[in-house]
Design a protein around this motif. Structure first.
Motif, PDB file in Angstrom:
ATOM      1  N   SER A 115       0.831  -1.194   0.000  1.00  0.00           N
ATOM      2  CA  SER A 115       0.000   0.000   0.000  1.00  0.00           C
ATOM      3  C   SER A 115       0.872   1.253   0.000  1.00  0.00           C
ATOM      4  N   PHE A 116       0.329   2.323  -0.540  1.00  0.00           N
ATOM      5  CA  PHE A 116       1.075   3.590  -0.605  1.00  0.00           C
ATOM      6  C   PHE A 116       1.387   4.088   0.798  1.00  0.00           C
ATOM      7  N   LYS A 150       2.993  10.699  -9.257  1.00  0.00           N
ATOM      8  CA  LYS A 150       2.869  11.179 -10.625  1.00  0.00           C
ATOM      9  C   LYS A 150       2.720  10.015 -11.608  1.00  0.00           C
ATOM     10  N   ALA A 151       3.499   8.953 -11.395  1.00  0.00           N
ATOM     11  CA  ALA A 151       3.413   7.789 -12.276  1.00  0.00           C
ATOM     12  C   ALA A 151       2.041   7.124 -12.170  1.00  0.00           C
ATOM     13  N   MET A 152       1.522   7.010 -10.952  1.00  0.00           N
ATOM     14  CA  MET A 152       0.198   6.422 -10.760  1.00  0.00           C
ATOM     15  C   MET A 152      -0.876   7.265 -11.424  1.00  0.00           C
ATOM     16  N   SER A 153      -0.792   8.575 -11.248  1.00  0.00           N
ATOM     17  CA  SER A 153      -1.774   9.467 -11.849  1.00  0.00           C
ATOM     18  C   SER A 153      -1.715   9.399 -13.371  1.00  0.00           C
ATOM     19  N   ALA A 154      -0.515   9.264 -13.926  1.00  0.00           N
ATOM     20  CA  ALA A 154      -0.371   9.162 -15.378  1.00  0.00           C
ATOM     21  C   ALA A 154      -1.027   7.889 -15.904  1.00  0.00           C
ATOM     22  N   SER A 192      -5.751   5.566 -18.850  1.00  0.00           N
ATOM     23  CA  SER A 192      -6.925   4.688 -18.953  1.00  0.00           C
ATOM     24  C   SER A 192      -8.195   5.500 -19.163  1.00  0.00           C
ATOM     25  N   ALA A 193      -8.331   6.619 -18.446  1.00  0.00           N
ATOM     26  CA  ALA A 193      -9.507   7.469 -18.635  1.00  0.00           C
ATOM     27  C   ALA A 193      -9.513   8.072 -20.035  1.00  0.00           C
ATOM     28  N   GLY A 194      -8.341   8.468 -20.516  1.00  0.00           N
ATOM     29  CA  GLY A 194      -8.256   9.002 -21.868  1.00  0.00           C
ATOM     30  C   GLY A 194      -8.620   7.968 -22.912  1.00  0.00           C
ATOM     31  N   MET A 195      -8.275   6.714 -22.645  1.00  0.00           N
ATOM     32  CA  MET A 195      -8.631   5.648 -23.568  1.00  0.00           C
ATOM     33  C   MET A 195     -10.151   5.467 -23.635  1.00  0.00           C
ATOM     34  N   LEU A 196     -10.809   5.571 -22.500  1.00  0.00           N
ATOM     35  CA  LEU A 196     -12.266   5.473 -22.486  1.00  0.00           C
ATOM     36  C   LEU A 196     -12.903   6.657 -23.204  1.00  0.00           C
ATOM     37  N   GLU A 240      -9.693  11.221  -6.039  1.00  0.00           N
ATOM     38  CA  GLU A 240      -9.804  10.965  -4.602  1.00  0.00           C
ATOM     39  C   GLU A 240      -8.607  10.155  -4.100  1.00  0.00           C
ATOM     40  N   GLU A 241      -8.155   9.187  -4.905  1.00  0.00           N
ATOM     41  CA  GLU A 241      -6.993   8.393  -4.504  1.00  0.00           C
ATOM     42  C   GLU A 241      -5.729   9.255  -4.467  1.00  0.00           C
ATOM     43  N   VAL A 242      -5.609  10.175  -5.423  1.00  0.00           N
ATOM     44  CA  VAL A 242      -4.467  11.089  -5.418  1.00  0.00           C
ATOM     45  C   VAL A 242      -4.485  11.948  -4.159  1.00  0.00           C
TER      46      VAL A 242
END
Length: 257
Positions: free
Chosen positions: A108-109, A135-139, A144-148, A215-217
């Motif tokens: 876990s983070f 930053k890597a996690m957010s990217a 994935s959101a951009g793909m959707l 929210e996770e960020v």
């Protein structure tokens, strides 16, 4: 992570409403057409893959499923726990964090951030390492959101292409009335499939994935600020002030009041 019943209810409920309308109005088989399915589903997948890469598309499947889940803890709860932990470390020493870490998930983070503190890394180094990981996690989430979002753009376009295919087939066979119906079905159903996929599946899931990611960020930023503060052995009251600058006004903590 817990199941997000709002997402599940909205997703299945919207499709159930469309299905009910189809069944009430007539036969459901009239709304199934294999060529239309191939054009819209196959075309959307392939064109979206062109925009990214096959590896990115396959890797994103697991992240896209996260849209069906939500963090099991609210940011305000995380902030309260981290201030309490900072208070405990102030009285008993940083090495007492090891007992807390051993009780949680090592991947876990939160535990990663606390482990860096226990290992004795300087606070600035802890902040740099964790910020880079965040930053890597957010990217990854944004990809994935951009793909959707891209799939939501492509699906109606594939529906329009299918409509043109059906119209061409119909106009080229006007001398045979028996072919007009199937060709018209392709023309109309591809538009229907594309609109449904884009507006009832891809776009809502993309929005929910972005919301959950934000929210996770926020939660991970709380962990970073807390680990840095504990590493510097700062007064927990200062940590409370720092965390309140991260939290929304309606969810700010009042640990010492």
């Amino acid at each position: 992570m817990n199941l997000d019943f709002a997402t599940i209810f909205g997703l299945f409920g919207s499709f159930a409403v469309i299905t009910a309308a189809v069944l009430i109005g007539g036969s459901a088989t009239a709304f199934y057409n294999l060529p239309s399915v191939l054009i819209v589903l196959g075309g959307t997948f392939l064109v979206t893959t062109m925009s990214y890469s096959l590896f990115e598309v396959l890797r994103s499947q697991r992240l896209i499923l996260r849209a069906l889940f939500k963090p099991h803890r609210r940011p305000i709860e995380v902030a309260m726990d981290m201030i309490e932990l900072a208070e405990r470390c102030r009285g008993r020493g940083i090495l007492k964090l090891q007992d807390y870490i051993s009780q949680g998930d090592p991947e876990s983070f939160q535990n990663k951030s606390l482990q860096l503190v226990v290992d004795g890394l300087p606070a600035d180094e802890v902040n740099r390492i964790l910020s880079n990981e965040l930053k890597a996690m957010s990217a990854r989430h944004n990809s994935s959101a951009g793909m959707l979002h891209r799939a939501a753009e492509v699906a109606p376009a594939m529906g329009l292409i299918g409509t043109l295919v059906g119209l061409v087939q119909m106009l080229s066979s006007l001398d045979d009335p028996s072919t007009i119906g199937p060709a018209m079905a392709v023309a109309l159903l591809t538009t229907f499939y594309g609109a449904v996929l884009a507006n009832m599946f891809f776009s809502p899931l993309a929005s929910k994935l972005e919301r959950n990611s934000a929210e996770e960020v926020l939660i991970n930023r709380i962990y970073i600020a807390s680990a840095t503060s504990i590493g510097r052995q700062e007064n927990p009251r200062r940590l409370e002030m720092v965390l309140n600058t991260l939290l929304p006004p309606t969810e700010r903590v009042q640990f010492y009041n």
